[in-house]
Design a protein around this motif. Structure first.
Motif, PDB file in Angstrom:
ATOM      1  N   UNK A   1       0.982  -1.364   0.144  1.00 39.22           N
ATOM      2  CA  UNK A   1       0.186  -0.435  -0.184  1.00 39.22           C
ATOM      3  C   UNK A   1       0.513   1.515   0.205  1.00 39.22           C
ATOM      4  N   UNK A   2       0.428   2.101  -0.797  1.00 38.14           N
ATOM      5  CA  UNK A   2       1.846   3.366  -0.702  1.00 38.14           C
ATOM      6  C   UNK A   2       0.558   4.255  -0.820  1.00 38.14           C
ATOM      7  N   UNK A   3       1.115   5.440   0.444  1.00 41.16           N
ATOM      8  CA  UNK A   3       0.320   6.793   0.488  1.00 41.16           C
ATOM      9  C   UNK A   3       1.152   7.757   0.691  1.00 41.16           C
ATOM     10  N   UNK A   4       1.901   8.326  -0.214  1.00 40.07           N
ATOM     11  CA  UNK A   4       2.646   9.752   0.719  1.00 40.07           C
ATOM     12  C   UNK A   4       1.336  10.937   1.099  1.00 40.07           C
ATOM     13  N   UNK A   5       1.638  11.348   2.254  1.00 41.20           N
ATOM     14  CA  UNK A   5       1.254  12.229   2.785  1.00 41.20           C
ATOM     15  C   UNK A   5       2.151  13.313   3.176  1.00 41.20           C
ATOM     16  N   UNK A   6       0.738  14.172   2.961  1.00 44.21           N
ATOM     17  CA  UNK A   6       1.531  15.934   3.210  1.00 44.21           C
ATOM     18  C   UNK A   6       2.016  16.272   4.684  1.00 44.21           C
TER      19      UNK A   6
ATOM     20  N   UNK B   1       3.644  -5.219  -8.457  1.00 49.42           N
ATOM     21  CA  UNK B   1       2.622  -5.956  -8.844  1.00 49.42           C
ATOM     22  C   UNK B   1       1.665  -6.212 -10.123  1.00 49.42           C
ATOM     23  N   UNK B   2       1.581  -7.680  -9.866  1.00 45.20           N
ATOM     24  CA  UNK B   2       0.611  -7.538 -11.297  1.00 45.20           C
ATOM     25  C   UNK B   2      -0.642  -7.441 -11.231  1.00 45.20           C
ATOM     26  N   UNK B   3      -1.646  -7.194 -10.025  1.00 44.77           N
ATOM     27  CA  UNK B   3      -2.919  -6.416 -10.391  1.00 44.77           C
ATOM     28  C   UNK B   3      -2.566  -5.178  -9.164  1.00 44.77           C
ATOM     29  N   UNK B   4      -2.574  -3.501  -9.422  1.00 45.92           N
ATOM     30  CA  UNK B   4      -2.949  -2.610  -8.946  1.00 45.92           C
ATOM     31  C   UNK B   4      -4.066  -1.717  -8.696  1.00 45.92           C
ATOM     32  N   UNK B   5      -4.729  -0.962  -8.133  1.00 44.40           N
ATOM     33  CA  UNK B   5      -5.215  -0.470  -7.323  1.00 44.40           C
ATOM     34  C   UNK B   5      -4.956   0.879  -7.127  1.00 44.40           C
TER      35      UNK B   5
ATOM     36  N   UNK C   1      -0.850  -7.850  -4.934  1.00 47.16           N
ATOM     37  CA  UNK C   1      -1.245  -6.339  -5.031  1.00 47.16           C
ATOM     38  C   UNK C   1      -0.710  -5.045  -4.715  1.00 47.16           C
ATOM     39  N   UNK C   2      -0.824  -4.535  -5.390  1.00 49.74           N
ATOM     40  CA  UNK C   2      -0.583  -3.015  -4.989  1.00 49.74           C
ATOM     41  C   UNK C   2      -1.566  -2.006  -4.818  1.00 49.74           C
ATOM     42  N   UNK C   3      -1.878  -1.142  -3.868  1.00 48.14           N
ATOM     43  CA  UNK C   3      -3.017  -0.797  -3.632  1.00 48.14           C
ATOM     44  C   UNK C   3      -2.411   1.436  -3.835  1.00 48.14           C
ATOM     45  N   UNK C   4      -2.554   2.060  -4.488  1.00 49.73           N
ATOM     46  CA  UNK C   4      -1.836   3.237  -4.600  1.00 49.73           C
ATOM     47  C   UNK C   4      -2.973   3.962  -4.082  1.00 49.73           C
ATOM     48  N   UNK C   5      -2.786   5.061  -3.521  1.00 55.12           N
ATOM     49  CA  UNK C   5      -4.059   5.938  -2.520  1.00 55.12           C
ATOM     50  C   UNK C   5      -3.349   7.085  -3.326  1.00 55.12           C
ATOM     51  N   UNK C   6      -4.570   8.125  -3.675  1.00 53.38           N
ATOM     52  CA  UNK C   6      -4.563   9.608  -3.786  1.00 53.38           C
ATOM     53  C   UNK C   6      -3.710  10.054  -5.059  1.00 53.38           C
ATOM     54  N   UNK C   7      -2.401   9.674  -5.543  1.00 48.58           N
ATOM     55  CA  UNK C   7      -1.958   9.811  -6.225  1.00 48.58           C
ATOM     56  C   UNK C   7      -1.997   9.019  -7.829  1.00 48.58           C
ATOM     57  N   UNK C   8      -2.663   9.449  -8.458  1.00 45.82           N
ATOM     58  CA  UNK C   8      -2.926   8.384  -9.825  1.00 45.82           C
ATOM     59  C   UNK C   8      -1.408   7.936 -11.053  1.00 45.82           C
ATOM     60  N   UNK C   9      -0.556   8.931 -10.587  1.00 42.94           N
ATOM     61  CA  UNK C   9       0.529   8.796 -11.257  1.00 42.94           C
ATOM     62  C   UNK C   9       1.745   7.499 -11.425  1.00 42.94           C
ATOM     63  N   UNK C  10       1.195   7.303  -9.410  1.00 43.06           N
ATOM     64  CA  UNK C  10       2.101   6.510  -9.306  1.00 43.06           C
ATOM     65  C   UNK C  10       1.040   4.780  -9.969  1.00 43.06           C
ATOM     66  N   UNK C  11       0.219   4.629 -10.067  1.00 44.37           N
ATOM     67  CA  UNK C  11      -0.025   3.552 -11.092  1.00 44.37           C
ATOM     68  C   UNK C  11       0.893   3.227 -12.377  1.00 44.37           C
TER      69      UNK C  11
END
Length: 341
Positions: A5-10, A78-82, A61-71
């Motif tokens: 799970x990825x999330x870069x917070x301010x 991971x073979x599956x990204x959310x 599985x990779x879950x990307x929070x907030x930043x769509x560019x990371x996708x």
């Protein structure tokens, strides 16, 4: 299952159990989901900076929070990204997806876009994301925090907001409520300190004025455990919301604590506050404020109605429990794994 799970917070936040200190809603959601998925037996790794992704081990599985560019930038993790976001599509985080070519690449790259409400799912449709790509989920609560036997004060009101939404209307609203219910009390918890911001001069003036009103206590930000106790003691949540929220952690926490809610019929609040009192219009209008005051006074003076809403809200706790939500994600992940084998 190995889940990244990825999330870069301010703000600075750490991979810890999220009840030791006050946190904004987005950080709370990330840490609660990490915690819930681990309870279900998954190997979950939380990444908070792109540099960590460059050396991240392979995940299922990779879950990307907030930043769509990371996708698009890290397709090999991971073979599956959310993709999972708390935002309206008008927020800066969605700027990359306003370009048709980037949007098409994004749609191909994600298995599902996770919406936190039906309202947000509709916004994703407006953005051009196919309905079949959208998985409608929700934010939640840790139900264990709301299972204590804290005595409720049916005459107590509460306002909680990390961004001060509707704060400017509280003085006028409370003066009218307290004039009609003289033994009522009101706790106000409002600060942008969670976002690393100082209290504005305007907010300082509002909070100073509120402190002078009868029955009002202005309290500091509270850790989740203490906030849950404050919720459990409260009878009515006063939340004159002015924004199109995609969810509302405060409203969900109030539901779990059996607090009757008075808020605006805006954004996702008709979903998260379903079965409570939703006021149409905008808080800046006299008509809205009159309806809001009348609704709050009715709840304070009508114990039968308030208890009925209390029961209704508490009955929804298991639906909004983070582990319940994590199990639904688990099913989504299993489906994705089966399809991509």
């Amino acid at each position: 299952m190995k889940i990244a799970i990825y999330y870069r917070s301010p703000i600075t936040y750490r991979d810890v159990k999220p009840d030791a200190s006050p946190l904004p809603g987005t950080e709370t959601a990330v840490l609660e989901m990490v915690y819930a998925l681990r309870l279900l037996g998954h190997d979950v790794r939380l990444y908070t900076h792109p540099d960590e992704l460059r050396s991240a081990p392979r995940a299922d599985m990779l879950v990307v929070k907030r930043n769509p560019a990371i996708v698009l930038l890290y397709p090999s993790i991971a073979p599956c990204t959310f993709f999972w976001s708390p935002d309206l599509i008008t927020e800066p985080s969605f700027i990359p997806l306003t370009h048709p070519v980037t949007l098409r690449r994004f749609i191909r790259a994600v298995y599902r876009v996770i919406a936190i409400s039906e309202f947000q799912a509709g916004l994703y449709g407006q953005l051009g994301i196919p309905k079949g790509k959208i998985f409608i989920s929700r934010n939640g609560v840790r139900s264990l925090l709301y299972q204590g036997k804290t005595k409720k004060n049916p005459r107590s009101c509460l306002y909680v907001s990390g961004h001060g939404d509707g704060l400017e209307y509280l003085s006028g609203i409370w003066k009218q409520i307290h004039a009609r219910v003289p033994d009522s009390t009101f706790m106000v918890i409002a600060s942008r300190a969670l976002y690393g911001e100082a209290v504005s001069k305007k907010a300082e003036r509002i909070l100073s004025d509120l402190k002078q009103l009868p029955g009002v206590t202005v309290a500091p930000l509270l850790p989740k455990k203490e906030l849950a106790k404050a919720m459990l003691r409260a009878g009515v949540l006063l939340y004159p919301n002015t924004e199109l929220e995609t969810s509302s952690m405060t409203v969900l926490e109030a539901r779990a604590a059996g607090v009757a809610i008075v808020t605006s019929a805006r954004g996702a609040l008709p979903e998260t506050a379903r079965g409570n009192v939703l006021i149409t219009g905008t808080p800046g209008s006299p008509v809205y404020r009159k309806k809001f005051v009348n609704a709050a006074v009715n709840l304070l003076n009508n114990p039968v109605l308030r208890m009925r809403i209390d029961r209704h809200n508490r009955q929804s706790v298991s639906y909004y429990d983070w582990v319940t939500i994590a199990r639904e994600w688990e099913s989504m992940f299993s489906e994705a794994a089966h399809i991509t084998v």
